[in-house]
Design a protein around this motif. Structure first.
Motif, PDB file in Angstrom:
ATOM      1  N   SER A  49     -12.497-117.491 -19.237  1.00 53.87           N
ATOM      2  CA  SER A  49     -13.930-116.727 -18.820  1.00 53.87           C
ATOM      3  C   SER A  49     -14.798-116.756 -19.827  1.00 53.87           C
ATOM      4  CB  SER A  49     -13.197-116.002 -17.844  1.00 53.87           C
ATOM      5  OG  SER A  49     -13.895-115.248 -17.574  1.00 53.87           O
ATOM      6  N   PRO A  50     -16.231-117.340 -19.957  1.00 51.85           N
ATOM      7  CA  PRO A  50     -17.198-116.882 -20.889  1.00 51.85           C
ATOM      8  C   PRO A  50     -17.369-115.447 -20.450  1.00 51.85           C
ATOM      9  CG  PRO A  50     -17.740-118.838 -19.214  1.00 51.85           C
ATOM     10  CD  PRO A  50     -16.144-118.207 -18.918  1.00 51.85           C
ATOM     11  N   THR A  51     -17.539-114.646 -21.326  1.00 47.96           N
ATOM     12  CA  THR A  51     -18.339-112.942 -21.589  1.00 47.96           C
ATOM     13  C   THR A  51     -19.110-113.330 -22.672  1.00 47.96           C
ATOM     14  OG1 THR A  51     -16.963-112.545 -23.203  1.00 47.96           O
ATOM     15  CG2 THR A  51     -15.748-112.792 -21.051  1.00 47.96           C
ATOM     16  N   CYS A  52     -19.644-112.251 -22.301  1.00 48.65           N
ATOM     17  CA  CYS A  52     -21.155-112.010 -22.754  1.00 48.65           C
ATOM     18  C   CYS A  52     -20.942-111.925 -25.143  1.00 48.65           C
ATOM     19  CB  CYS A  52     -21.800-110.520 -22.699  1.00 48.65           C
ATOM     20  SG  CYS A  52     -23.059-109.397 -23.742  1.00 48.65           S
ATOM     21  N   LEU A  53     -21.663-112.499 -24.905  1.00 45.93           N
ATOM     22  CA  LEU A  53     -21.024-112.235 -27.071  1.00 45.93           C
ATOM     23  C   LEU A  53     -21.091-111.085 -27.678  1.00 45.93           C
ATOM     24  CD1 LEU A  53     -21.159-113.729 -29.676  1.00 45.93           C
ATOM     25  CD2 LEU A  53     -24.169-114.081 -29.462  1.00 45.93           C
ATOM     26  N   GLY A  56     -18.660-108.124 -24.205  1.00 49.60           N
ATOM     27  CA  GLY A  56     -17.287-108.840 -23.901  1.00 49.60           C
ATOM     28  C   GLY A  56     -17.665-108.969 -21.927  1.00 49.60           C
ATOM     29  N   SER A  57     -18.812-109.069 -21.673  1.00 51.14           N
ATOM     30  CA  SER A  57     -18.435-108.654 -20.087  1.00 51.14           C
ATOM     31  C   SER A  57     -18.775-110.018 -19.606  1.00 51.14           C
ATOM     32  CB  SER A  57     -20.046-107.618 -19.665  1.00 51.14           C
ATOM     33  OG  SER A  57     -19.690-107.471 -18.388  1.00 51.14           O
ATOM     34  N   ALA A  58     -18.459-110.116 -18.350  1.00 51.83           N
ATOM     35  CA  ALA A  58     -18.723-111.490 -17.450  1.00 51.83           C
ATOM     36  C   ALA A  58     -19.684-111.125 -16.639  1.00 51.83           C
ATOM     37  CB  ALA A  58     -17.083-111.852 -17.523  1.00 51.83           C
ATOM     38  N   GLU A  59     -20.070-110.433 -16.475  1.00 45.78           N
ATOM     39  CA  GLU A  59     -20.424-109.993 -15.349  1.00 45.78           C
ATOM     40  C   GLU A  59     -22.424-110.442 -15.937  1.00 45.78           C
ATOM     41  OE1 GLU A  59     -19.888-109.060 -12.025  1.00 45.78           O
ATOM     42  OE2 GLU A  59     -17.872-109.424 -13.502  1.00 45.78           O
ATOM     43  N   ASN A  60     -22.993-111.023 -15.298  1.00 48.04           N
ATOM     44  CA  ASN A  60     -24.605-111.777 -14.678  1.00 48.04           C
ATOM     45  C   ASN A  60     -24.881-112.269 -16.324  1.00 48.04           C
ATOM     46  OD1 ASN A  60     -25.113-110.249 -12.730  1.00 48.04           O
ATOM     47  ND2 ASN A  60     -25.509-107.657 -13.532  1.00 48.04           N
ATOM     48  N   THR A  61     -24.084-112.946 -16.567  1.00 44.81           N
ATOM     49  CA  THR A  61     -24.369-113.476 -17.830  1.00 44.81           C
ATOM     50  C   THR A  61     -25.110-114.968 -17.759  1.00 44.81           C
ATOM     51  OG1 THR A  61     -22.830-115.348 -18.029  1.00 44.81           O
ATOM     52  CG2 THR A  61     -22.046-113.087 -19.278  1.00 44.81           C
ATOM     53  N   VAL A  62     -26.522-114.679 -18.726  1.00 43.28           N
ATOM     54  CA  VAL A  62     -26.901-115.730 -19.317  1.00 43.28           C
ATOM     55  C   VAL A  62     -27.045-116.423 -20.176  1.00 43.28           C
ATOM     56  CG1 VAL A  62     -29.236-115.007 -17.584  1.00 43.28           C
ATOM     57  CG2 VAL A  62     -28.753-114.618 -20.458  1.00 43.28           C
ATOM     58  N   ASP A  66     -27.227-122.003 -26.325  1.00 44.20           N
ATOM     59  CA  ASP A  66     -25.998-121.899 -26.655  1.00 44.20           C
ATOM     60  C   ASP A  66     -24.646-120.562 -26.681  1.00 44.20           C
ATOM     61  OD1 ASP A  66     -25.660-125.209 -26.023  1.00 44.20           O
ATOM     62  OD2 ASP A  66     -26.698-125.287 -27.857  1.00 44.20           O
ATOM     63  N   LYS A  67     -25.460-119.834 -26.640  1.00 43.37           N
ATOM     64  CA  LYS A  67     -24.597-117.974 -26.209  1.00 43.37           C
ATOM     65  C   LYS A  67     -24.841-117.858 -25.241  1.00 43.37           C
ATOM     66  CE  LYS A  67     -23.104-118.798 -30.704  1.00 43.37           C
ATOM     67  NZ  LYS A  67     -22.235-119.509 -31.326  1.00 43.37           N
ATOM     68  N   LEU A  68     -24.200-116.745 -24.697  1.00 44.01           N
ATOM     69  CA  LEU A  68     -23.597-115.691 -23.518  1.00 44.01           C
ATOM     70  C   LEU A  68     -23.884-114.982 -23.817  1.00 44.01           C
ATOM     71  CD1 LEU A  68     -20.800-117.411 -21.111  1.00 44.01           C
ATOM     72  CD2 LEU A  68     -23.639-117.975 -20.922  1.00 44.01           C
ATOM     73  N   ILE A  69     -25.581-114.229 -22.623  1.00 46.40           N
ATOM     74  CA  ILE A  69     -25.701-113.232 -23.447  1.00 46.40           C
ATOM     75  C   ILE A  69     -25.493-112.552 -22.040  1.00 46.40           C
ATOM     76  CG2 ILE A  69     -27.243-110.770 -23.743  1.00 46.40           C
ATOM     77  CD1 ILE A  69     -27.989-113.527 -25.901  1.00 46.40           C
ATOM     78  N   CYS A  70     -25.763-110.891 -21.719  1.00 47.97           N
ATOM     79  CA  CYS A  70     -25.610-110.243 -20.270  1.00 47.97           C
ATOM     80  C   CYS A  70     -26.469-109.819 -20.410  1.00 47.97           C
ATOM     81  CB  CYS A  70     -24.517-108.541 -19.419  1.00 47.97           C
ATOM     82  SG  CYS A  70     -24.716-107.379 -20.930  1.00 47.97           S
ATOM     83  N   VAL A  71     -27.116-109.798 -18.871  1.00 48.21           N
ATOM     84  CA  VAL A  71     -28.774-109.597 -18.576  1.00 48.21           C
ATOM     85  C   VAL A  71     -28.782-107.560 -18.996  1.00 48.21           C
ATOM     86  CG1 VAL A  71     -30.259-108.005 -17.408  1.00 48.21           C
ATOM     87  CG2 VAL A  71     -28.007-110.517 -16.537  1.00 48.21           C
TER      88      VAL A  71
END
Length: 84
Positions: A49-53, A56-62, A66-71
């Motif tokens: 489950s991809p999470t914020c860099l 670690g949140s999996a909610e509302n990520t962008v 090539d990295k995921l960051i939550c809002v």
């Protein structure tokens, strides 16, 4: 941990096969990404489950470069860069 009575051997390439019934029961599909964890002498497989860099949140990520960051973290970074 629940014992299922299933035994599999490791092939010459280091692979094991998860039985189709087990994959179906766990909801693992073809090309499903799994994370691998080690705890003592146990190997633990978990759906990836991809999470914020940062948090670690999996909610509302962008995705950014090539990295995921939550809002929320993106907002905090934006606030920090206002001072630079």
């Amino acid at each position: 941990m629940k014992a299922l009575g299933i035994v599999r051997t490791i092939d010459s390439l280091g692979r094991i096969v998860l039985p189709a019934d087990l994959r179906r029961n766990l909801g693992y599909g073809v090309d499903e990404a799994l994370e691998i964890f080690v705890e003592d002498d146990k190997i633990i497989l978990k759906k990836y489950s991809p999470t914020c860099l940062f948090c670690g949140s999996a909610e509302n990520t962008v995705k950014y470069k090539d990295k995921l960051i939550c809002v929320e973290c993106a907002k905090k970074i934006n606030e920090l860069t206002a001072y630079i």
